[in-house]
Design an enzyme around this catalytic site. Structure first.
Site, short mmCIF file in Angstrom:
data_model
loop_
_atom_site.label_atom_id
_atom_site.label_comp_id
_atom_site.label_asym_id
_atom_site.label_seq_id
_atom_site.Cartn_x
_atom_site.Cartn_y
_atom_site.Cartn_z
N GLY A 240 41.25 34.94 42.82
CA GLY A 240 41.33 34.75 44.26
C GLY A 240 42.75 34.65 44.77
O GLY A 240 42.97 34.52 45.99
N ASP A 264 45.60 36.59 32.49
CA ASP A 264 47.03 36.63 32.81
C ASP A 264 47.56 35.19 32.95
O ASP A 264 48.45 34.92 33.75
CB ASP A 264 47.29 37.42 34.10
CG ASP A 264 48.75 37.83 34.28
OD1 ASP A 264 49.34 38.33 33.31
OD2 ASP A 264 49.30 37.63 35.38
#
Length: 363
Positions: A240, A264
């Site tokens: 998000g 990540d």
């Protein structure tokens, strides 16, 4: 005495199988049978998650502290969160740091648990699309350098992100010929250049939409090249922050089984070139540049289901079989079936973590 996950449910292909007992003997699933308990199942089982791009876990950033201790701490922390396989990622850095990380990964290999090798994200990137990467270390790859790097890596370098528009074809060919999964990323390639790269064998794309040429109505860019290609894959960060959930939603509609999840994820770090500062559920550099997520793979799956209109079955596949197939380890996580390795994550009805089983043992 076999371990048994009683009265549980799991997906087999596109079908949800319910009220089953999964027996585990040693490291393998030994039997699956109908449960004698006909009450509603209290658990849901998925294969262990595979994260092909993670920089740190357990408060250790691997590139800032390249040691066996760091990798071991990362392994243990990620196992507890359901990640039964991962590539330790390294951002663009000095040759000395790269070599030390590779050296440590080779030393750790014989005792590694869920660390599957390294993903080198850089330094062969496009200076116009660096994101948080350090410009001073970015350069074009030379074939002799790549040959030495792969030779020194001795098989631990499993994946490499590069900007193909700046590299010679012979460099990419050498990486592919030596079993490295090549990912297009941190690139300013045009639609035509990206399409050529995929046609020439580059298999996937690093964090779709982030640090790449965008979609423009007169310049379709890298995302359109991925969408239009018949087999190019892409990873995506569903926190998000890196992308709006609506973008994830339409990317999944177009790519389907060619889209997979990565975290990540980084950790807080105050030394070296990558000083990550946590801001809510993201990390930034001291200048405010977005530098990484605080995601877990389970959180990414939940976000897909809750915010992106992606079915639970598809979201689980994005976190398991799709990345596993990309790097050729389907046997470690792809299927819940008799004879398969018991790398499993047990969830409750609300997708909260109940238990992680790695090679048949509860973590």
């Amino acid at each position: 005495m076999p371990k048994v996950i009683s009265n549980t449910s799991y997906f087999q292909g596109n079908d949800l199988k319910k009220n089953l007992d999964i027996a585990i003997d040693g490291a393998l699933i030994s039997n699956i049978k109908e449960s004698n308990d006909k009450e509603n199942s209290e658990s849901f089982v998925v294969p262990g998650f595979i994260d092909l791009q993670i920089y740190g876990a357990g408060d250790r950033l691997f590139s800032a502290d390249p040691s066996i201790e760091s990798l071991t701490i990362m392994e243990d922390d990620l196992l507890k969160k359901g990640t039964t396989g991962f590539l330790a990622c390294m951002a663009t850095n000095s040759p000395e740091v790269f070599n030390e990380c590779i050296k440590v990964a080779k030393e750790h290999r014989s005792s590694a648990k869920n660390c599957l090798g390294l993903h080198l994200e850089g330094p062969f990137l496009n200076p116009q699309r660096l994101g948080a990467h350090v410009p001073a270390f970015v350069r074009k790859a030379l074939l002799d350098e790549i040959k030495k790097l792969i030779d020194f890596g001795d098989g631990v370098i499993k994946m490499m992100t590069i900007a193909p528009e700046l590299q010679d074809d012979e460099v990419i060919e050498y990486l592919l010929d030596n079993g490295v999964v090549v990912s297009l990323g941190h690139s300013n390639a045009t639609f035509e250049e990206a399409t050529k790269a995929y046609n020439n064998g580059i298999q996937t794309t690093t964090h779709l939409f982030n640090a790449m040429s965008p979609i423009h109505h007169r310049e379709p860019g890298i995302p359109t090249a991925v969408f239009s290609h018949h087999k190019a894959m892409a990873s995506i960060i569903v926190d998000g922050q890196h992308l709006d959930f609506e973008v994830v939603k339409f990317a999944h509609k177009l790519l389907k089984e060619r889209l997979f999840l990565i975290t990540d994820a980084v950790t807080a770090c105050s030394t070296g070139p990558y000083q990550h500062i946590q801001k809510g559920n993201k990390y930034v550099m001291p200048d405010g540049t977005l530098s990484g997520s605080s995601l877990t793979m389970l959180e990414a799956v939940k976000n897909c289901v809750s915010y992106c209109n992606i079915s639970l079955n598809d979201a689980v596949k994005m976190a398991t079989i799709y990345p596993a197939k990309l790097i050729g380890i389907e046997n470690l996580t792809a299927n819940i079936a008799t004879g398969e390795q018991a790398n499993l994550v047990v969830l409750d009805d609300e997708l909260n973590l109940k238990e992680v089983i790695f090679k048949g043992e509860t973590v």
